[in-house]
Design a protein around this motif. Structure first.
Motif, PDB file in Angstrom:
ATOM      1  N   LEU A  76       0.832  -1.115  -0.162  1.00 56.99           N
ATOM      2  CA  LEU A  76       0.003   0.117  -0.159  1.00 56.99           C
ATOM      3  C   LEU A  76       0.996   1.094  -0.129  1.00 56.99           C
ATOM      4  O   LEU A  76       1.810   1.583   0.945  1.00 56.99           O
ATOM      5  CB  LEU A  76      -0.724  -0.011   1.091  1.00 56.99           C
ATOM      6  CG  LEU A  76      -1.772  -1.222   1.311  1.00 56.99           C
ATOM      7  CD1 LEU A  76      -2.564  -1.092   2.711  1.00 56.99           C
ATOM      8  CD2 LEU A  76      -2.707  -1.219   0.215  1.00 56.99           C
ATOM      9  N   GLY A  77       0.834   2.057  -1.129  1.00 53.51           N
ATOM     10  CA  GLY A  77       1.653   3.144  -1.030  1.00 53.51           C
ATOM     11  C   GLY A  77       1.241   4.359  -0.135  1.00 53.51           C
ATOM     12  O   GLY A  77       0.318   4.392   0.485  1.00 53.51           O
ATOM     13  N   LEU A  78       2.299   4.939  -0.076  1.00 55.98           N
ATOM     14  CA  LEU A  78       2.181   6.491   0.776  1.00 55.98           C
ATOM     15  C   LEU A  78       0.917   7.305   0.592  1.00 55.98           C
ATOM     16  O   LEU A  78       0.360   7.453  -0.585  1.00 55.98           O
ATOM     17  CB  LEU A  78       3.410   7.437   0.363  1.00 55.98           C
ATOM     18  CG  LEU A  78       3.359   8.510   1.345  1.00 55.98           C
ATOM     19  CD1 LEU A  78       4.305   8.109   2.612  1.00 55.98           C
ATOM     20  CD2 LEU A  78       4.354   9.588   0.662  1.00 55.98           C
ATOM     21  N   GLY A  79       0.433   7.196   1.925  1.00 55.04           N
ATOM     22  CA  GLY A  79      -0.938   8.255   1.938  1.00 55.04           C
ATOM     23  C   GLY A  79      -2.239   7.705   1.362  1.00 55.04           C
ATOM     24  O   GLY A  79      -3.091   8.296   0.868  1.00 55.04           O
ATOM     25  N   SER A  80      -2.247   6.467   1.309  1.00 59.55           N
ATOM     26  CA  SER A  80      -3.422   5.722   0.679  1.00 59.55           C
ATOM     27  C   SER A  80      -4.630   5.765   1.606  1.00 59.55           C
ATOM     28  O   SER A  80      -4.499   5.488   2.853  1.00 59.55           O
ATOM     29  CB  SER A  80      -3.176   4.262   0.180  1.00 59.55           C
ATOM     30  OG  SER A  80      -2.200   4.480  -0.758  1.00 59.55           O
ATOM     31  N   LEU A  81      -6.004   5.556   1.160  1.00 59.79           N
ATOM     32  CA  LEU A  81      -7.166   5.300   1.904  1.00 59.79           C
ATOM     33  C   LEU A  81      -7.715   4.098   1.360  1.00 59.79           C
ATOM     34  O   LEU A  81      -8.063   3.836   0.285  1.00 59.79           O
ATOM     35  CB  LEU A  81      -7.885   6.512   1.553  1.00 59.79           C
ATOM     36  CG  LEU A  81      -9.130   6.310   2.393  1.00 59.79           C
ATOM     37  CD1 LEU A  81      -9.164   6.432   3.763  1.00 59.79           C
ATOM     38  CD2 LEU A  81     -10.416   7.498   1.799  1.00 59.79           C
ATOM     39  N   VAL A  82      -7.738   2.931   2.467  1.00 64.50           N
ATOM     40  CA  VAL A  82      -8.435   1.757   2.109  1.00 64.50           C
ATOM     41  C   VAL A  82      -9.758   1.683   2.760  1.00 64.50           C
ATOM     42  O   VAL A  82      -9.816   1.774   3.938  1.00 64.50           O
ATOM     43  CB  VAL A  82      -7.538   0.680   2.729  1.00 64.50           C
ATOM     44  CG1 VAL A  82      -8.224  -0.684   2.613  1.00 64.50           C
ATOM     45  CG2 VAL A  82      -6.225   0.877   1.991  1.00 64.50           C
ATOM     46  N   THR A  83     -10.809   1.245   2.204  1.00 69.27           N
ATOM     47  CA  THR A  83     -12.205   1.244   2.532  1.00 69.27           C
ATOM     48  C   THR A  83     -12.508  -0.346   2.312  1.00 69.27           C
ATOM     49  O   THR A  83     -12.043  -1.015   1.519  1.00 69.27           O
ATOM     50  CB  THR A  83     -12.954   2.410   1.994  1.00 69.27           C
ATOM     51  OG1 THR A  83     -13.348   1.764   0.605  1.00 69.27           O
ATOM     52  CG2 THR A  83     -12.552   3.752   2.177  1.00 69.27           C
ATOM     53  N   ALA A  84     -13.891  -0.696   2.974  1.00 69.44           N
ATOM     54  CA  ALA A  84     -14.399  -1.753   2.668  1.00 69.44           C
ATOM     55  C   ALA A  84     -14.784  -2.156   1.164  1.00 69.44           C
ATOM     56  O   ALA A  84     -14.881  -3.344   0.579  1.00 69.44           O
ATOM     57  CB  ALA A  84     -15.892  -2.026   3.253  1.00 69.44           C
ATOM     58  N   ASN A  85     -14.809  -1.117   0.374  1.00 70.82           N
ATOM     59  CA  ASN A  85     -15.316  -1.080  -0.897  1.00 70.82           C
ATOM     60  C   ASN A  85     -13.808  -1.174  -1.925  1.00 70.82           C
ATOM     61  O   ASN A  85     -13.919  -1.535  -2.934  1.00 70.82           O
ATOM     62  CB  ASN A  85     -15.898   0.268  -1.693  1.00 70.82           C
ATOM     63  CG  ASN A  85     -17.326   0.124  -0.957  1.00 70.82           C
ATOM     64  OD1 ASN A  85     -18.056  -0.833  -0.423  1.00 70.82           O
ATOM     65  ND2 ASN A  85     -17.824   1.327  -0.731  1.00 70.82           N
ATOM     66  N   SER A  86     -12.777  -1.210  -1.282  1.00 71.62           N
ATOM     67  CA  SER A  86     -11.404  -1.279  -2.057  1.00 71.62           C
ATOM     68  C   SER A  86     -11.228  -2.781  -2.513  1.00 71.62           C
ATOM     69  O   SER A  86     -11.489  -3.487  -1.562  1.00 71.62           O
ATOM     70  CB  SER A  86     -10.307  -0.793  -1.138  1.00 71.62           C
ATOM     71  OG  SER A  86     -10.330   0.433  -0.797  1.00 71.62           O
ATOM     72  N   GLU A  87     -10.927  -3.082  -3.810  1.00 74.39           N
ATOM     73  CA  GLU A  87     -10.827  -4.414  -4.212  1.00 74.39           C
ATOM     74  C   GLU A  87      -9.154  -4.671  -4.169  1.00 74.39           C
ATOM     75  O   GLU A  87      -8.525  -3.798  -5.056  1.00 74.39           O
ATOM     76  CB  GLU A  87     -11.634  -4.814  -5.338  1.00 74.39           C
ATOM     77  CG  GLU A  87     -13.062  -4.594  -5.148  1.00 74.39           C
ATOM     78  CD  GLU A  87     -13.947  -5.017  -6.296  1.00 74.39           C
ATOM     79  OE1 GLU A  87     -13.395  -5.594  -7.299  1.00 74.39           O
ATOM     80  OE2 GLU A  87     -15.089  -4.627  -6.358  1.00 74.39           O
ATOM     81  N   PHE A  88      -8.919  -5.743  -3.971  1.00 72.69           N
ATOM     82  CA  PHE A  88      -7.328  -6.339  -4.012  1.00 72.69           C
ATOM     83  C   PHE A  88      -7.052  -7.599  -4.619  1.00 72.69           C
ATOM     84  O   PHE A  88      -8.071  -8.394  -4.550  1.00 72.69           O
ATOM     85  CB  PHE A  88      -6.708  -5.907  -2.747  1.00 72.69           C
ATOM     86  CG  PHE A  88      -6.932  -4.894  -2.166  1.00 72.69           C
ATOM     87  CD1 PHE A  88      -5.813  -3.981  -2.208  1.00 72.69           C
ATOM     88  CD2 PHE A  88      -7.789  -4.576  -1.147  1.00 72.69           C
ATOM     89  CE1 PHE A  88      -5.821  -2.732  -1.839  1.00 72.69           C
ATOM     90  CE2 PHE A  88      -7.703  -3.244  -0.293  1.00 72.69           C
ATOM     91  CZ  PHE A  88      -6.711  -2.233  -0.925  1.00 72.69           C
ATOM     92  N   GLU A  89      -5.916  -7.527  -5.470  1.00 70.33           N
ATOM     93  CA  GLU A  89      -5.378  -9.061  -5.891  1.00 70.33           C
ATOM     94  C   GLU A  89      -4.117  -8.999  -5.097  1.00 70.33           C
ATOM     95  O   GLU A  89      -3.448  -8.032  -4.908  1.00 70.33           O
ATOM     96  CB  GLU A  89      -5.258  -9.153  -7.196  1.00 70.33           C
ATOM     97  CG  GLU A  89      -6.797  -9.140  -7.953  1.00 70.33           C
ATOM     98  CD  GLU A  89      -6.597  -9.188  -9.562  1.00 70.33           C
ATOM     99  OE1 GLU A  89      -5.368  -9.797  -9.932  1.00 70.33           O
ATOM    100  OE2 GLU A  89      -7.439  -8.642 -10.167  1.00 70.33           O
ATOM    101  N   SER A  90      -3.834 -10.380  -4.637  1.00 70.73           N
ATOM    102  CA  SER A  90      -2.131 -10.414  -4.243  1.00 70.73           C
ATOM    103  C   SER A  90      -1.300 -10.269  -5.232  1.00 70.73           C
ATOM    104  O   SER A  90      -1.678  -9.916  -6.333  1.00 70.73           O
ATOM    105  CB  SER A  90      -2.273 -11.933  -3.859  1.00 70.73           C
ATOM    106  OG  SER A  90      -2.894 -12.372  -2.691  1.00 70.73           O
TER     107      SER A  90
END
Length: 120
Positions: A84-98
């Motif tokens: 996760l890069g500098l100053g990011s905002l992660v919410t429940a709606n954020s979708e990720f892949e490994s």
């Protein structure tokens, strides 16, 4: 918190007794990071007086690198081997892949098929 995870300056806000934060093994957290399972105050529907902002758990997989100034909010789920890069905002709606880098507000995919290690 899993073994071999390190923290430089993290605030954990577990705002309600029915919420939790789980962090996997080998994670690395920089400074000025906040993880919040709730909003700290009630928001309710004025028609039926039901609460609409209950706390939600945060799950972070193994080998996640969280750069400085990140905010990870209730309901967030981050899989293994994510940066996760500098100053990011992660919410429940954020979708990720490994195996990927994400950054920004709102957070978005920067690069796929990456790994990381602590050594320079």
């Amino acid at each position: 918190i899993g073994k071999n995870s390190t923290f430089e300056g993290v605030k954990f806000y577990i705002t309600e007794s029915n919420s939790e934060i789980r962090i996997g093994e080998g994670c690395m957290f920089s400074n000025e990071i906040e993880l919040r399972t709730g909003d700290s105050h009630t928001i309710y529907d004025k028609n039926n007086h039901e609460r609409i902002n209950s706390a939600r758990d945060i799950f972070i997989g193994d080998k996640v690198w969280v750069a400085a100034h990140n905010k990870i909010l209730k309901g967030s789920k981050i899989p293994n081997n994510v940066i996760l890069g500098l100053g990011s905002l992660v919410t429940a709606n954020s979708e990720f892949e490994s195996d990927a880098i994400y950054a920004g507000s709102p957070i978005s995919l920067i690069r796929q098929n990456v790994g990381w290690k602590r050594e320079r």
